[in-house]
Design a protein around this motif. Structure first.
Motif, short mmCIF file in Angstrom:
data_model
loop_
_atom_site.label_atom_id
_atom_site.label_comp_id
_atom_site.label_asym_id
_atom_site.label_seq_id
_atom_site.Cartn_x
_atom_site.Cartn_y
_atom_site.Cartn_z
N ALA A 1 -1.52 -8.20 -4.31
CA ALA A 1 -1.58 -6.87 -3.39
C ALA A 1 -1.34 -5.42 -4.10
O ALA A 1 -1.96 -4.63 -3.74
CB ALA A 1 -0.53 -7.23 -2.35
N LEU A 2 -0.41 -5.62 -4.96
CA LEU A 2 -0.10 -4.27 -5.61
C LEU A 2 -1.25 -3.81 -6.53
O LEU A 2 -1.62 -2.52 -6.49
CB LEU A 2 1.11 -4.38 -6.62
CG LEU A 2 2.37 -4.60 -6.05
CD1 LEU A 2 3.53 -4.96 -7.12
CD2 LEU A 2 2.88 -3.24 -5.14
N HIS B 1 0.79 -1.16 0.24
CA HIS B 1 0.07 -0.02 -0.06
C HIS B 1 0.86 1.22 -0.04
O HIS B 1 0.32 2.22 -0.39
CB HIS B 1 -0.63 0.06 1.29
CG HIS B 1 -0.21 -0.07 2.56
ND1 HIS B 1 0.12 -1.21 3.09
CD2 HIS B 1 0.24 0.93 3.43
CE1 HIS B 1 1.09 -1.11 3.96
NE2 HIS B 1 0.91 -0.07 4.35
N ASP B 2 2.08 1.23 0.23
CA ASP B 2 3.06 2.25 0.22
C ASP B 2 3.69 2.56 -1.02
O ASP B 2 4.69 3.41 -1.19
CB ASP B 2 4.28 2.04 1.56
CG ASP B 2 3.55 2.09 2.87
OD1 ASP B 2 2.45 3.24 2.97
OD2 ASP B 2 3.78 1.52 3.74
N ASP C 1 -4.43 -4.65 -6.10
CA ASP C 1 -5.57 -4.13 -4.86
C ASP C 1 -5.19 -2.44 -4.27
O ASP C 1 -5.88 -1.65 -3.96
CB ASP C 1 -5.57 -4.97 -3.84
CG ASP C 1 -6.22 -6.28 -3.96
OD1 ASP C 1 -6.82 -6.27 -5.52
OD2 ASP C 1 -6.07 -7.11 -3.42
N ALA C 2 -3.95 -2.34 -4.46
CA ALA C 2 -3.51 -0.88 -3.87
C ALA C 2 -3.25 0.13 -4.88
O ALA C 2 -2.77 1.31 -4.66
CB ALA C 2 -2.08 -1.12 -3.30
N ARG D 1 3.99 3.16 -4.96
CA ARG D 1 3.28 4.10 -6.14
C ARG D 1 4.08 3.74 -7.63
O ARG D 1 3.37 3.87 -8.62
CB ARG D 1 3.49 5.40 -5.71
CG ARG D 1 2.70 5.96 -4.40
CD ARG D 1 1.03 5.79 -4.77
NE ARG D 1 0.14 5.91 -3.57
CZ ARG D 1 -0.01 5.11 -2.71
NH1 ARG D 1 0.40 3.80 -2.70
NH2 ARG D 1 -0.88 5.40 -1.57
#
Length: 251
Positions: free
Chosen positions: A208-209, A180-181, A211-212, A183
């Motif tokens: 996971a990426l 989540h951190d 989803d973020a 970009r």
């Protein structure tokens, strides 16, 4: 196009070894920073990328600046090694800072490329340096605790010796928990039959990426831990052309 060796300083004053090949253009160009893998105990560090021709090959073909950084305890970088941990991550960040200060480099077009052990550390750096143009991660582990017990004995011993086995130590080396951190746009390269870093690691990290909200592309090859160059190039060429040469703006 000569390769030059530099010793730069990390925030704590430790020496970090870096090799660099500059583009021939006078105008600032994009850059790639390579982070090497384990090297089977040879401890060559970034010199491996000089010796195998990768630094000059990427620089000349794309007309960009390329660099490779030695992890702590490898090559000419001060140790001890900490198995992709905070000191390794800080060394990579110091190398990124060095590149951004070079007149030949466009600071908005830096790509970080980690392989194997280097991918573990580079993925963690991606969560801290959030304005890199792109990240390439090859044959990496993104949840270290998840694969620790099934890793080869030598890798388990290295993790225990260099990092310890605390929950905090594993989390500081597991980018899955920090997706989540992140970009920057990411390209994941992985072998379907990798016996050191199961392909499920790349698949879970990719999910996971996504989803973020991170732009991520995963390419799985019919091979083991070491991806043959002729296969990886099929994914690398268009990706690097897009992020470094075409001038497409950052997502």
């Amino acid at each position: 196009m000569p390769v030059t060796r530099h010793l730069i300083k990390r925030g704590d004053g430790a020496a970090v070894e870096l090799f660099q090949a500059r583009a021939t253009d006078t105008a600032p160009t994009g850059a790639i920073l390579f982070v090497h893998g384990n090297q089977g105990g040879l401890l060559l560090g970034a010199k491996e990328l000089v010796d195998n021709g990768a630094l000059l090959r990427f620089s000349s073909r794309l007309n960009i600046t390329t660099a490779a950084v030695s992890q702590p305890g490898f090559g000419g970088s001060d140790g001890p090694a900490d198995f992709c941990g905070p000191k390794t991550q800080q060394s990579i960040i110091a190398a990124i800072r060095f590149l951004r200060e070079q007149p030949s480099v466009d600071p908005d077009r830096i790509v970080l490329y980690g392989n194997s052990r280097g991918a573990v550390a580079a993925a963690m750096v991606a969560a801290q340096v959030r304005d890199l143009r792109a990240i390439i991660l090859s044959s990496g582990v993104y949840d270290l605790k998840e694969v620790f017990e099934t890793s080869p004995r030598g890798i388990r011993q290295a993790i225990e010796h260099e990092a310890g086995l605390s929950t905090e130590a594993f989390r500081a080396r597991s980018a899955l928990h920090h997706a989540h951190d992140i970009r920057s746009e990411i390209l994941l390269l992985h072998g379907r039959y990798d016996d050191r870093a199961p392909v499920a690691q790349a698949e879970a990290f990719s999910a996971a990426l996504s989803d973020a909200g991170v732009s991520v592309d995963i390419r799985v090859f019919e091979c083991g831990h070491r991806i043959p160059r002729e296969e990886s190039q099929s994914a690398l060429r268009p990706f690097l052309q897009k992020v470094l040469v075409s001038g497409i703006t950052r997502h």
